[in-house]
Write an enzyme that holds these catalytic residues in place. Structure first.
Site, mmCIF file in Angstrom:
data_model
loop_
_atom_site.group_PDB
_atom_site.id
_atom_site.type_symbol
_atom_site.label_atom_id
_atom_site.label_comp_id
_atom_site.label_asym_id
_atom_site.label_seq_id
_atom_site.Cartn_x
_atom_site.Cartn_y
_atom_site.Cartn_z
ATOM 1 N N ASP A 53 65.770 32.273 33.653
ATOM 2 C CA ASP A 53 64.753 31.239 33.518
ATOM 3 C C ASP A 53 63.570 31.919 32.815
ATOM 4 O O ASP A 53 63.493 33.143 32.800
ATOM 5 C CB ASP A 53 64.380 30.762 34.924
ATOM 6 C CG ASP A 53 63.048 30.068 34.967
ATOM 7 O OD1 ASP A 53 62.906 29.085 34.230
ATOM 8 O OD2 ASP A 53 62.169 30.500 35.733
ATOM 9 N N THR A 55 59.742 30.774 32.779
ATOM 10 C CA THR A 55 58.472 30.801 33.509
ATOM 11 C C THR A 55 58.620 31.409 34.901
ATOM 12 O O THR A 55 59.385 30.902 35.713
ATOM 13 C CB THR A 55 57.920 29.365 33.632
ATOM 14 O OG1 THR A 55 58.099 28.718 32.388
ATOM 15 C CG2 THR A 55 56.464 29.383 34.023
ATOM 16 N N ASP A 248 63.327 31.345 39.453
ATOM 17 C CA ASP A 248 62.309 31.381 40.515
ATOM 18 C C ASP A 248 61.952 30.009 41.050
ATOM 19 O O ASP A 248 61.370 29.897 42.114
ATOM 20 C CB ASP A 248 61.032 32.034 39.969
ATOM 21 C CG ASP A 248 60.339 31.124 38.974
ATOM 22 O OD1 ASP A 248 61.038 30.493 38.163
ATOM 23 O OD2 ASP A 248 59.105 31.020 39.024
#
Ligand code: ADP
Ligand code: MG
Length: 365
Positions: A53, A55, A248
């Protein structure tokens, strides 16, 4: 017969694997890897592709507001920021935290919000002062037939979120994030190990491309919704890849569950951590490299130990059975010593996993 029975006691065999498991779990935890699923950890050696991922995973997820553009020139910019920050206060997205911090830095008083709702991977909405406000991604604008203002398209290296008031564009906020310090090194190392590295992000293609180029990734996917991240994983799996996913956010959870190995970043959301097999407690992308390396080391220690535990029987049992009789007869006492030695060897060999730390060029791992 007594000697055979003493010698063949499968004590070493019993501790061969559990000892390695105990030591490797402890060593991993001390070095930033929290293993929730042992099988996944031992399979880390099979990874052929990894999807990150963006960000909060490859980047720090610590956004700073770089520009606030209010379309209505008569509107008060501070009030605009206060309204958006009030909405974002209820979101746990890194973008939200950046916007709230910007408002706090200006000591703005935040209005109260009603009917807050979060659209995972797209943005948020709520009512402030009787009016409906939304803070959304560029792809949300596109799917709702709204035009992206030119001033926003110029900001290629930044994340831009758009603010809608009663479903009409009211302005946008640009935010910048930093790539995590060890991200480039992590990508390089993974590629050295013949692992393909991809990025899947809900953010816009310009930012995605900027980061992908900087990190020299094998491929990237932008403006993807949570279920599309799952599709990306499935697609790679159908091509025969053994896929790990690192993320996250709430938006990453479905993909973390779908991947062969789900890895959550410790600084991320609880949902991601709950879904993942392994948690990077120090939130360092390079710990993924350590995971692969240490997974391999652990597995080979297990195989070695099985050899030690069973291999010694190959010569000890025939000896105990009297193959060299009458020149040599193994006494029950000596048989017991041999049996114990095999256990000690297996235990010492497992301890060598601690040395793995020192072998990594003097670095922590
Ligand atoms: P990533 O995959 O990079 O972690 P997300 O899927 O969480 O990103 O978010 C995708 C996009 O949705 C963001 O880039 C942003 O435009 C928008 N978005 C998500 N959550 C929020 C929020 N709380 N406030 C504003 N925009 C948001
Ligand atoms: Mg994220």
């Amino acid at each position: 017969m007594v000697t055979v029975m003493v010698t063949a006691c499968p004590h070493a065999l019993g501790v061969a694997i559990p000892l390695v498991v105990a030591i490797s779990t402890a060593v991993s935890a001390r070095n930033g890897l929290l293993i929730r699923n042992r099988t996944a950890f031992e399979e880390a050696r099979k990874i052929t592709a990894i999807v990150f991922d963006k960000t909060g995973t490859l980047t720090e997820g610590a956004f700073g507001v770089t520009e606030i553009e209010v379309l209505d020139k008569n509107a008060n910019a501070d009030q605009f920021l206060a309204t958006v920050a009030a909405l974002e206060q209820q979101s746990e997205h890194p973008i939200a935290k950046g916007i709230v911090r910007a408002a706090k830095d200006k000591n703005l008083v935040l209005p109260s919000v009603e009917n807050f709702a979060s659209m995972t991977g797209q943005g948020i909405s709520g009512n402030v002062g009787g009016e409906n406000w939304q803070v959304v991604s560029p792809s949300f604008l596109k799917t709702n037939g709204l035009q992206i203002p030119e001033a926003a398209t110029e900001r290629t290296a930044e994340t831009v979120v758009f603010v809608l008031k009663n479903k009409e564009l009211a302005g946008f906020i640009a935010l910048a994030d930093k790539i995590r310090e060890d991200a480039a090194e992590a990508v390089r190392e993974l590629k050295n190990q013949n692992i393909k590295v991809f990025m899947a992000t809900g953010d816009n293609p310009q930012v995605a491309k900027y980061i992908a180029d900087k990190l020299n990734l094998d491929g990237w996917f932008a403006e993807v919704l949570p279920h599309q991240k799952v599709e990306i994983i499935k697609d790679l799996q159908s091509k025969g890849e053994f896929v790990a996913m690192t993320g996250d956010g709430v938006n990453d959870a479905p993909a973390l569950a779908e991947a062969n190995i789900g890895i959550a970043v410790g600084s991320g959301t609880d949902v991601a951590a709950e879904t993942a097999d392994i948690i990077l407690t120090d939130s360092r992308p390079s710990d993924v490299v350590n995971l692969v390396r240490f997974g391999k080391a652990t597995y080979s220690k297990m195989v070695q130990n099985l050899w030690w535990a069973t291999g010694y029987n190959v010569f000890a049992i025939p000896l105990a059975a009297g193959i060299l009789h009458p020149q040599f007869v193994l006494s029950p006492a000596l048989g017991a010593v041999l049996m114990s030695v095999s256990t000690v060897v297996v235990a010492l060999n497992a301890q060598l996993l601690h040395r793995f730390l020192k072998n990594q060029n003097g670095k922590k791992w």
